[in-house]
Design a protein around this motif. Structure first.
Motif, PDB file in Angstrom:
ATOM      1  N   TYR A  62      58.326  10.971  35.646  1.00  0.00           N
ATOM      2  CA  TYR A  62      59.189  10.143  34.861  1.00  0.00           C
ATOM      3  C   TYR A  62      58.511   8.688  34.612  1.00  0.00           C
ATOM      4  O   TYR A  62      58.373   8.014  33.816  1.00  0.00           O
ATOM      5  CB  TYR A  62      60.546  10.186  35.426  1.00  0.00           C
ATOM      6  CG  TYR A  62      61.592   9.240  34.745  1.00  0.00           C
ATOM      7  CD1 TYR A  62      61.911   9.564  33.466  1.00  0.00           C
ATOM      8  CD2 TYR A  62      61.646   7.941  34.850  1.00  0.00           C
ATOM      9  CE1 TYR A  62      63.102   8.667  32.802  1.00  0.00           C
ATOM     10  CE2 TYR A  62      62.392   7.132  34.230  1.00  0.00           C
ATOM     11  CZ  TYR A  62      63.085   7.639  33.136  1.00  0.00           C
ATOM     12  OH  TYR A  62      63.872   6.569  32.553  1.00  0.00           O
ATOM     13  N   ARG A  63      58.131   8.121  35.761  1.00  0.00           N
ATOM     14  CA  ARG A  63      57.588   6.722  35.829  1.00  0.00           C
ATOM     15  C   ARG A  63      56.307   6.784  34.964  1.00  0.00           C
ATOM     16  O   ARG A  63      56.011   6.144  34.035  1.00  0.00           O
ATOM     17  CB  ARG A  63      57.199   6.581  37.242  1.00  0.00           C
ATOM     18  CG  ARG A  63      56.454   5.130  37.416  1.00  0.00           C
ATOM     19  CD  ARG A  63      56.334   4.792  38.895  1.00  0.00           C
ATOM     20  NE  ARG A  63      55.449   3.508  38.966  1.00  0.00           N
ATOM     21  CZ  ARG A  63      54.224   3.381  39.062  1.00  0.00           C
ATOM     22  NH1 ARG A  63      53.392   4.639  38.872  1.00  0.00           N
ATOM     23  NH2 ARG A  63      53.541   2.190  39.088  1.00  0.00           N
ATOM     24  N   ASP A  64      55.474   7.791  35.160  1.00  0.00           N
ATOM     25  CA  ASP A  64      54.183   8.028  34.614  1.00  0.00           C
ATOM     26  C   ASP A  64      54.391   7.728  33.074  1.00  0.00           C
ATOM     27  O   ASP A  64      53.586   7.128  32.292  1.00  0.00           O
ATOM     28  CB  ASP A  64      53.408   9.062  34.927  1.00  0.00           C
ATOM     29  CG  ASP A  64      52.643   9.137  36.230  1.00  0.00           C
ATOM     30  OD1 ASP A  64      52.631   7.915  36.986  1.00  0.00           O
ATOM     31  OD2 ASP A  64      52.350  10.260  36.847  1.00  0.00           O
ATOM     32  N   MET A  65      55.184   8.914  32.366  1.00  0.00           N
ATOM     33  CA  MET A  65      55.631   8.886  31.032  1.00  0.00           C
ATOM     34  C   MET A  65      56.162   7.380  30.533  1.00  0.00           C
ATOM     35  O   MET A  65      55.771   7.035  29.353  1.00  0.00           O
ATOM     36  CB  MET A  65      56.416   9.849  30.701  1.00  0.00           C
ATOM     37  CG  MET A  65      55.810  11.282  31.106  1.00  0.00           C
ATOM     38  SD  MET A  65      56.496  12.734  30.385  1.00  0.00           S
ATOM     39  CE  MET A  65      58.015  12.868  31.612  1.00  0.00           C
ATOM     40  N   VAL A  66      57.048   6.876  31.304  1.00  0.00           N
ATOM     41  CA  VAL A  66      57.680   5.666  31.013  1.00  0.00           C
ATOM     42  C   VAL A  66      56.539   4.609  30.642  1.00  0.00           C
ATOM     43  O   VAL A  66      56.576   3.724  29.659  1.00  0.00           O
ATOM     44  CB  VAL A  66      58.848   5.343  31.497  1.00  0.00           C
ATOM     45  CG1 VAL A  66      59.227   3.793  31.388  1.00  0.00           C
ATOM     46  CG2 VAL A  66      60.061   6.281  31.608  1.00  0.00           C
ATOM     47  N   LEU A  67      55.738   4.499  31.627  1.00  0.00           N
ATOM     48  CA  LEU A  67      54.821   3.351  31.690  1.00  0.00           C
ATOM     49  C   LEU A  67      53.493   3.630  30.559  1.00  0.00           C
ATOM     50  O   LEU A  67      53.235   2.748  29.978  1.00  0.00           O
ATOM     51  CB  LEU A  67      54.167   3.406  32.878  1.00  0.00           C
ATOM     52  CG  LEU A  67      54.960   2.631  34.173  1.00  0.00           C
ATOM     53  CD1 LEU A  67      54.208   2.467  35.460  1.00  0.00           C
ATOM     54  CD2 LEU A  67      55.633   1.526  33.805  1.00  0.00           C
ATOM     55  N   GLY A 124      43.286   6.051  36.424  1.00  0.00           N
ATOM     56  CA  GLY A 124      43.221   4.520  37.247  1.00  0.00           C
ATOM     57  C   GLY A 124      42.525   3.857  36.175  1.00  0.00           C
ATOM     58  O   GLY A 124      42.164   2.580  36.752  1.00  0.00           O
ATOM     59  N   VAL A 125      42.038   3.967  34.890  1.00  0.00           N
ATOM     60  CA  VAL A 125      41.711   2.919  34.055  1.00  0.00           C
ATOM     61  C   VAL A 125      42.715   1.948  33.718  1.00  0.00           C
ATOM     62  O   VAL A 125      43.743   2.174  33.381  1.00  0.00           O
ATOM     63  CB  VAL A 125      40.973   3.849  32.769  1.00  0.00           C
ATOM     64  CG1 VAL A 125      40.411   2.884  31.816  1.00  0.00           C
ATOM     65  CG2 VAL A 125      39.964   4.993  33.026  1.00  0.00           C
ATOM     66  N   ASP A 126      42.197   0.759  33.933  1.00  0.00           N
ATOM     67  CA  ASP A 126      43.101  -0.374  33.540  1.00  0.00           C
ATOM     68  C   ASP A 126      43.291  -0.171  31.885  1.00  0.00           C
ATOM     69  O   ASP A 126      42.346  -0.328  31.010  1.00  0.00           O
ATOM     70  CB  ASP A 126      42.259  -1.731  33.955  1.00  0.00           C
ATOM     71  CG  ASP A 126      43.387  -2.922  33.608  1.00  0.00           C
ATOM     72  OD1 ASP A 126      44.075  -2.845  32.846  1.00  0.00           O
ATOM     73  OD2 ASP A 126      42.987  -4.083  34.018  1.00  0.00           O
ATOM     74  N   ALA A 337      62.023  -2.113  34.457  1.00  0.00           N
ATOM     75  CA  ALA A 337      61.563  -3.706  34.787  1.00  0.00           C
ATOM     76  C   ALA A 337      59.960  -3.482  35.039  1.00  0.00           C
ATOM     77  O   ALA A 337      59.375  -4.612  34.544  1.00  0.00           O
ATOM     78  CB  ALA A 337      62.068  -3.999  35.766  1.00  0.00           C
ATOM     79  N   GLU A 338      59.533  -2.450  35.660  1.00  0.00           N
ATOM     80  CA  GLU A 338      58.123  -2.380  35.829  1.00  0.00           C
ATOM     81  C   GLU A 338      57.501  -2.048  34.352  1.00  0.00           C
ATOM     82  O   GLU A 338      56.429  -2.701  34.228  1.00  0.00           O
ATOM     83  CB  GLU A 338      57.926  -1.057  36.563  1.00  0.00           C
ATOM     84  CG  GLU A 338      56.620  -0.826  37.091  1.00  0.00           C
ATOM     85  CD  GLU A 338      56.192   0.315  37.857  1.00  0.00           C
ATOM     86  OE1 GLU A 338      54.855   0.387  38.107  1.00  0.00           O
ATOM     87  OE2 GLU A 338      57.244   0.970  38.256  1.00  0.00           O
ATOM     88  N   ALA A 339      58.167  -1.340  33.355  1.00  0.00           N
ATOM     89  CA  ALA A 339      57.523  -0.973  32.579  1.00  0.00           C
ATOM     90  C   ALA A 339      57.461  -2.606  31.255  1.00  0.00           C
ATOM     91  O   ALA A 339      56.298  -2.840  30.720  1.00  0.00           O
ATOM     92  CB  ALA A 339      58.145  -0.144  31.418  1.00  0.00           C
ATOM     93  N   ALA A 340      58.528  -3.273  31.652  1.00  0.00           N
ATOM     94  CA  ALA A 340      58.644  -4.707  31.038  1.00  0.00           C
ATOM     95  C   ALA A 340      57.493  -5.728  31.654  1.00  0.00           C
ATOM     96  O   ALA A 340      56.780  -6.122  30.838  1.00  0.00           O
ATOM     97  CB  ALA A 340      60.043  -5.399  31.186  1.00  0.00           C
ATOM     98  N   LEU A 342      54.631  -4.567  32.805  1.00  0.00           N
ATOM     99  CA  LEU A 342      53.604  -4.112  32.009  1.00  0.00           C
ATOM    100  C   LEU A 342      53.070  -4.456  30.677  1.00  0.00           C
ATOM    101  O   LEU A 342      52.067  -5.015  30.400  1.00  0.00           O
ATOM    102  CB  LEU A 342      53.350  -2.479  32.412  1.00  0.00           C
ATOM    103  CG  LEU A 342      52.272  -1.817  31.880  1.00  0.00           C
ATOM    104  CD1 LEU A 342      50.957  -2.364  32.401  1.00  0.00           C
ATOM    105  CD2 LEU A 342      52.580  -0.427  31.685  1.00  0.00           C
ATOM    106  N   GLY A 343      54.338  -4.561  30.042  1.00  0.00           N
ATOM    107  CA  GLY A 343      53.987  -4.921  28.631  1.00  0.00           C
ATOM    108  C   GLY A 343      53.550  -6.485  28.716  1.00  0.00           C
ATOM    109  O   GLY A 343      52.706  -6.799  27.931  1.00  0.00           O
ATOM    110  N   HIS A 344      54.244  -7.398  29.523  1.00  0.00           N
ATOM    111  CA  HIS A 344      54.015  -8.588  29.506  1.00  0.00           C
ATOM    112  C   HIS A 344      52.420  -9.071  29.993  1.00  0.00           C
ATOM    113  O   HIS A 344      51.566  -9.859  29.445  1.00  0.00           O
ATOM    114  CB  HIS A 344      54.751  -9.465  30.486  1.00  0.00           C
ATOM    115  CG  HIS A 344      54.471 -10.773  30.690  1.00  0.00           C
ATOM    116  ND1 HIS A 344      54.967 -11.875  29.744  1.00  0.00           N
ATOM    117  CD2 HIS A 344      53.957 -11.460  31.801  1.00  0.00           C
ATOM    118  CE1 HIS A 344      54.354 -13.096  30.431  1.00  0.00           C
ATOM    119  NE2 HIS A 344      53.607 -12.706  31.301  1.00  0.00           N
TER     120      HIS A 344
END
Length: 391
Positions: A62-67, A124-126, A337-340, A342-344
């Protein structure tokens, strides 16, 4: 390359492979879609592909797909604001990419197209390095050997030949079929349904079958080759083409991360064990545009898009997690929040990427610089210098 080809399977060996690894339902025309999690978030079971997933694994998917979706939506927004030249969207294909990416082992090698942002994330690619490519400040600024993830391939289908050649190489290096889980290697070639019509892809199938190469051909069938529907490209399901080349094919629900993981894991292990290539067709749908230069409203119906929204790969996992008490609102809020964040990071990082030195495009073209390239470089340098001091 003068060594004789490795012993491949006999005609009789392909039958047992199909039955033992991919089950009688696949080899005898039964149900043709492997699914472990329905669009309604209900866990179902499959006679050949059924795994027990831990709560940690499910939350991780779930986390992987959201990010991954946030990477995609942020990059799309950056392109709309003029910060990227173009972006290849993956909206709706997160489960296919995360399921395949998480099934890989460290030593496995991936040959992507230009849309495998989720697989790159798993390796693991940025994500900023991907943005640099689409911003035009580099040609892909990651080391393929560090991540076992090749640079994006723009030439449609060419990566399938690259993958097959690499697979033949690891085969000759003795890194296949040893029984050592840390040594035996599989190779994955990613491509789309449109690329399946390319000669390079079909030539790769021939070589892979002829040499029993340890490669998984992973096709994300999002049903649109830019503006051409899959019905105009193939009169049979794509996975069935594999049998014509002499290796098994299987269709999986590409919006089901559990099924994609299970099927890809089996295909990868088959390759590592020395049983040769497999064709995996991840049946999914491209919710966005082919790229940000495309307008899909010109060639497809909005009703189709709306119906596929009901099969959203992230929503079905969330429903399952909630229904079984595996997550709470706090967990989901933390992921959001982690996705937000990451977006920033992507927004600020993209804008801060340095412009390349113009003459750098002549570097690393050949191992030894040719006279022609030297002349082109010097001519460009003179042309560029003519603008110095001008306004």
């Amino acid at each position: 390359m003068n060594a004789p080809p490795p012993a491949g399977p006999t005609d009789g060996a392909f039958g047992p492979d199909l039955v033992d690894v991919f089950g009688p339902s696949q080899s005898h025309g039964g149900p043709d879609l492997v699914q472990l999690l329905t669009p309604e978030g209900e866990r179902v079971h499959h006679p050949e592909f059924d795994l027990d997933f831990s709560a940690e694994q499910l939350r991780g998917f779930y986390r992987d797909m959201v990010l991954t979706r946030r990477i995609d939506t942020e990059a799309t927004a950056l392109q709309r604001h003029g910060e990227l030249g173009i972006w290849a969207q993956l909206l709706g294909q997160e489960a296919a990419q995360i399921g395949c990416g998480r099934a890989l082992r460290k030593q496995d090698f991936v040959f992507p197209t230009y849309r495998e942002h989720g697989v790159a994330y798993c390796r693991g690619v940025d994500p900023l390095k991907q943005l640099g490519l689409f911003r035009g400040v580099d040609h892909g600024d990651w080391d393929p050997h560090e991540f076992n993830f090749a640079l994006y391939t723009i030439v449609i289908g060419a990566q399938c030949l690259h993958a097959t050649g690499y697979a033949m190489g690891v085969q000759r290096d003795g890194d296949v079929g040893t029984g050592d889980p840390d040594r035996d290697t599989a190779v994955v070639a990613h491509f789309g349904d449109g690329a399946s019509s390319q000669g390079d892809v079909n030539e790769a199938f021939i070589f892979a079958a002829s040499y029993n190469a340890p490669v998984v051909f992973f096709c994300q069938n999002n049903q649109w080759a830019i503006s051409e529907p899959i019905e105009r490209q193939s009169r049979i399901p794509l996975y069935q083409r594999a049998l014509g080349f002499g290796f098994p094919g299987i269709r999986v629900d590409g919006n089901d991360v559990l099924a994609t993981y299970a099927v890809t894991q089996a295909a990868l292990q088959r390759a590592r064990d020395g049983q040769g290539p497999t064709f995996v067709e991840a049946y999914t749908y491209r919710m966005g545009a082919h790229t940000t230069t495309d307008d899909p409203t010109r060639y497809r119906l909005s009703d189709d898009v709306e119906s596929w929204k009901l099969r959203d790969p992230i929503a079905r996992v969330e429903v399952y997690l909630r229904r079984n008490g595996l997550v709470d609102d706090a967990f989901l809020a933390d992921i959001a929040a982690e996705a937000a964040d990451l977006g920033h990071t992507l927004r600020e990082g993209c804008k801060a990427l340095p412009d390349p030195v113009p003459g750098a495009m002549f570097e690393h073209v050949y191992a030894e610089e040719t006279e022609e390239l030297r002349a082109q470089r010097d001519g460009f340098a003179a042309y560029h210098a003519s603008f110095e001091g001008s306004h």
